[in-house]
Design a protein around this motif. Structure first.
Motif, PDB file in Angstrom:
ATOM      1  N   THR A  69      -7.672  13.501   5.580  1.00  0.00           N
ATOM      2  CA  THR A  69      -6.584  12.690   6.122  1.00  0.00           C
ATOM      3  C   THR A  69      -5.595  12.367   5.017  1.00  0.00           C
ATOM      4  O   THR A  69      -5.991  11.834   3.967  1.00  0.00           O
ATOM      5  CB  THR A  69      -7.110  11.380   6.721  1.00  0.00           C
ATOM      6  OG1 THR A  69      -8.074  11.667   7.733  1.00  0.00           O
ATOM      7  CG2 THR A  69      -5.971  10.577   7.331  1.00  0.00           C
ATOM      8  N   ILE A  70      -4.336  12.665   5.262  1.00  0.00           N
ATOM      9  CA  ILE A  70      -3.291  12.326   4.312  1.00  0.00           C
ATOM     10  C   ILE A  70      -2.612  11.039   4.761  1.00  0.00           C
ATOM     11  O   ILE A  70      -2.418  10.802   5.956  1.00  0.00           O
ATOM     12  CB  ILE A  70      -2.263  13.473   4.159  1.00  0.00           C
ATOM     13  CG1 ILE A  70      -1.284  13.184   3.024  1.00  0.00           C
ATOM     14  CG2 ILE A  70      -1.539  13.746   5.476  1.00  0.00           C
ATOM     15  CD1 ILE A  70      -0.393  14.377   2.678  1.00  0.00           C
ATOM     16  N   SER A  71      -2.272  10.201   3.800  1.00  0.00           N
ATOM     17  CA  SER A  71      -1.566   8.964   4.108  1.00  0.00           C
ATOM     18  C   SER A  71      -0.688   8.608   2.916  1.00  0.00           C
ATOM     19  O   SER A  71      -0.818   9.196   1.835  1.00  0.00           O
ATOM     20  CB  SER A  71      -2.547   7.828   4.419  1.00  0.00           C
ATOM     21  OG  SER A  71      -3.368   7.554   3.301  1.00  0.00           O
ATOM     22  N   ARG A  72       0.202   7.645   3.120  1.00  0.00           N
ATOM     23  CA  ARG A  72       1.078   7.240   2.016  1.00  0.00           C
ATOM     24  C   ARG A  72       1.340   5.743   2.089  1.00  0.00           C
ATOM     25  O   ARG A  72       1.304   5.147   3.170  1.00  0.00           O
ATOM     26  CB  ARG A  72       2.393   8.008   2.043  1.00  0.00           C
ATOM     27  CG  ARG A  72       3.291   7.722   3.226  1.00  0.00           C
ATOM     28  CD  ARG A  72       4.476   8.688   3.267  1.00  0.00           C
ATOM     29  NE  ARG A  72       5.322   8.529   2.072  1.00  0.00           N
ATOM     30  CZ  ARG A  72       6.146   9.477   1.638  1.00  0.00           C
ATOM     31  NH1 ARG A  72       6.229  10.641   2.275  1.00  0.00           N
ATOM     32  NH2 ARG A  72       6.907   9.255   0.579  1.00  0.00           N
ATOM     33  N   ASP A  73       1.593   5.175   0.939  1.00  0.00           N
ATOM     34  CA  ASP A  73       1.978   3.775   0.826  1.00  0.00           C
ATOM     35  C   ASP A  73       3.276   3.760   0.032  1.00  0.00           C
ATOM     36  O   ASP A  73       3.259   3.867  -1.202  1.00  0.00           O
ATOM     37  CB  ASP A  73       0.880   2.973   0.126  1.00  0.00           C
ATOM     38  CG  ASP A  73       1.174   1.483   0.093  1.00  0.00           C
ATOM     39  OD1 ASP A  73       2.345   1.102   0.228  1.00  0.00           O
ATOM     40  OD2 ASP A  73       0.221   0.706  -0.066  1.00  0.00           O
ATOM     41  N   ASN A  74       4.390   3.648   0.721  1.00  0.00           N
ATOM     42  CA  ASN A  74       5.677   3.720   0.035  1.00  0.00           C
ATOM     43  C   ASN A  74       5.914   2.515  -0.876  1.00  0.00           C
ATOM     44  O   ASN A  74       6.661   2.617  -1.845  1.00  0.00           O
ATOM     45  CB  ASN A  74       6.805   3.850   1.049  1.00  0.00           C
ATOM     46  CG  ASN A  74       6.871   5.243   1.657  1.00  0.00           C
ATOM     47  OD1 ASN A  74       6.281   6.193   1.131  1.00  0.00           O
ATOM     48  ND2 ASN A  74       7.564   5.366   2.768  1.00  0.00           N
ATOM     49  N   ALA A  75       5.277   1.402  -0.570  1.00  0.00           N
ATOM     50  CA  ALA A  75       5.413   0.232  -1.437  1.00  0.00           C
ATOM     51  C   ALA A  75       4.743   0.453  -2.787  1.00  0.00           C
ATOM     52  O   ALA A  75       5.134  -0.157  -3.790  1.00  0.00           O
ATOM     53  CB  ALA A  75       4.839  -0.999  -0.757  1.00  0.00           C
ATOM     54  N   LYS A  76       3.734   1.330  -2.813  1.00  0.00           N
ATOM     55  CA  LYS A  76       3.013   1.625  -4.055  1.00  0.00           C
ATOM     56  C   LYS A  76       3.390   2.980  -4.629  1.00  0.00           C
ATOM     57  O   LYS A  76       2.793   3.423  -5.607  1.00  0.00           O
ATOM     58  CB  LYS A  76       1.499   1.573  -3.805  1.00  0.00           C
ATOM     59  CG  LYS A  76       0.987   0.202  -3.417  1.00  0.00           C
ATOM     60  CD  LYS A  76      -0.523   0.216  -3.253  1.00  0.00           C
ATOM     61  CE  LYS A  76      -1.032  -1.182  -2.916  1.00  0.00           C
ATOM     62  NZ  LYS A  76      -2.512  -1.198  -2.728  1.00  0.00           N
ATOM     63  N   ASN A  77       4.334   3.665  -4.002  1.00  0.00           N
ATOM     64  CA  ASN A  77       4.748   5.000  -4.465  1.00  0.00           C
ATOM     65  C   ASN A  77       3.548   5.935  -4.617  1.00  0.00           C
ATOM     66  O   ASN A  77       3.433   6.676  -5.607  1.00  0.00           O
ATOM     67  CB  ASN A  77       5.497   4.907  -5.801  1.00  0.00           C
ATOM     68  CG  ASN A  77       6.924   4.449  -5.639  1.00  0.00           C
ATOM     69  OD1 ASN A  77       7.306   3.955  -4.591  1.00  0.00           O
ATOM     70  ND2 ASN A  77       7.714   4.586  -6.693  1.00  0.00           N
ATOM     71  N   THR A  78       2.679   5.903  -3.638  1.00  0.00           N
ATOM     72  CA  THR A  78       1.430   6.660  -3.746  1.00  0.00           C
ATOM     73  C   THR A  78       1.123   7.369  -2.436  1.00  0.00           C
ATOM     74  O   THR A  78       1.334   6.812  -1.355  1.00  0.00           O
ATOM     75  CB  THR A  78       0.260   5.735  -4.119  1.00  0.00           C
ATOM     76  OG1 THR A  78       0.556   5.074  -5.361  1.00  0.00           O
ATOM     77  CG2 THR A  78      -1.031   6.525  -4.284  1.00  0.00           C
ATOM     78  N   VAL A  79       0.634   8.581  -2.567  1.00  0.00           N
ATOM     79  CA  VAL A  79       0.122   9.330  -1.427  1.00  0.00           C
ATOM     80  C   VAL A  79      -1.356   9.602  -1.667  1.00  0.00           C
ATOM     81  O   VAL A  79      -1.784   9.779  -2.807  1.00  0.00           O
ATOM     82  CB  VAL A  79       0.924  10.631  -1.207  1.00  0.00           C
ATOM     83  CG1 VAL A  79       0.794  11.570  -2.392  1.00  0.00           C
ATOM     84  CG2 VAL A  79       0.502  11.312   0.081  1.00  0.00           C
ATOM     85  N   TYR A  80      -2.121   9.606  -0.587  1.00  0.00           N
ATOM     86  CA  TYR A  80      -3.577   9.749  -0.681  1.00  0.00           C
ATOM     87  C   TYR A  80      -4.047  10.955   0.116  1.00  0.00           C
ATOM     88  O   TYR A  80      -3.413  11.379   1.079  1.00  0.00           O
ATOM     89  CB  TYR A  80      -4.264   8.494  -0.135  1.00  0.00           C
ATOM     90  CG  TYR A  80      -3.818   7.209  -0.786  1.00  0.00           C
ATOM     91  CD1 TYR A  80      -2.852   6.399  -0.198  1.00  0.00           C
ATOM     92  CD2 TYR A  80      -4.376   6.786  -1.986  1.00  0.00           C
ATOM     93  CE1 TYR A  80      -2.436   5.216  -0.787  1.00  0.00           C
ATOM     94  CE2 TYR A  80      -3.971   5.605  -2.583  1.00  0.00           C
ATOM     95  CZ  TYR A  80      -2.996   4.825  -1.977  1.00  0.00           C
ATOM     96  OH  TYR A  80      -2.594   3.657  -2.573  1.00  0.00           O
ATOM     97  N   LEU A  81      -5.192  11.456  -0.278  1.00  0.00           N
ATOM     98  CA  LEU A  81      -5.884  12.460   0.518  1.00  0.00           C
ATOM     99  C   LEU A  81      -7.340  12.041   0.601  1.00  0.00           C
ATOM    100  O   LEU A  81      -8.078  12.138  -0.387  1.00  0.00           O
ATOM    101  CB  LEU A  81      -5.764  13.856  -0.093  1.00  0.00           C
ATOM    102  CG  LEU A  81      -6.372  14.979   0.738  1.00  0.00           C
ATOM    103  CD1 LEU A  81      -5.570  15.169   2.041  1.00  0.00           C
ATOM    104  CD2 LEU A  81      -6.409  16.294  -0.038  1.00  0.00           C
TER     105      LEU A  81
END
Length: 124
Positions: A69-81
């Protein structure tokens, strides 16, 4: 200019989980679609998952659907897998990439910026 730094890779047994992170520096992270790619030894780099700049659209390679699952947190400038139910064939170096105003699709040529990669090794 965007700089990307991946983290979270490592050695895990088959069936285990890992969460990769990709921290972005630079301005306007929220304007970039983000993608995860991987490259196994002796193989071409391949698309794993992508997410649009808003996070509203995601794409996954068929072999990882239901597991990654890919997701992102724009407040933290981070994308996750988030990677679950890992298999030995998931072993590769995983790269994140940024595509300005893109949709997060699977064409690597669309991505302007790339990280250095993080190694994921899944033992059987």
């Amino acid at each position: 200019q965007v700089q990307l730094v991946e983290s979270g890779g490592g050695l895990v047994q088959a069936g285990g989980s890992l969460r990769l992170s990709c921290a972005a520096s630079g301005r306007r992270f929220s304007s970039y679609a983000m993608g995860w790619f991987r490259q196994a030894p002796g193989k071409a780099r391949e698309f794993v998952a992508g997410i649009s700049w808003s996070g509203g659209t995601t794409y996954n390679q068929d072999s990882v659907k239901g597991r990654f699952t890919i997701s992102r947190d724009n407040a933290k400038n981070t994308v996750y897998l988030q990677m679950n139910s890992l298999k030995p064939e998931d072993t590769a170096v995983y790269f994140c990439a940024a595509d300005y105003l893109g949709l997060g699709g699977g064409q690597s040529a669309q991505y302007e910026y790339w990280g250095q990669g993080t190694q994921v090794t899944v033992s059987s």
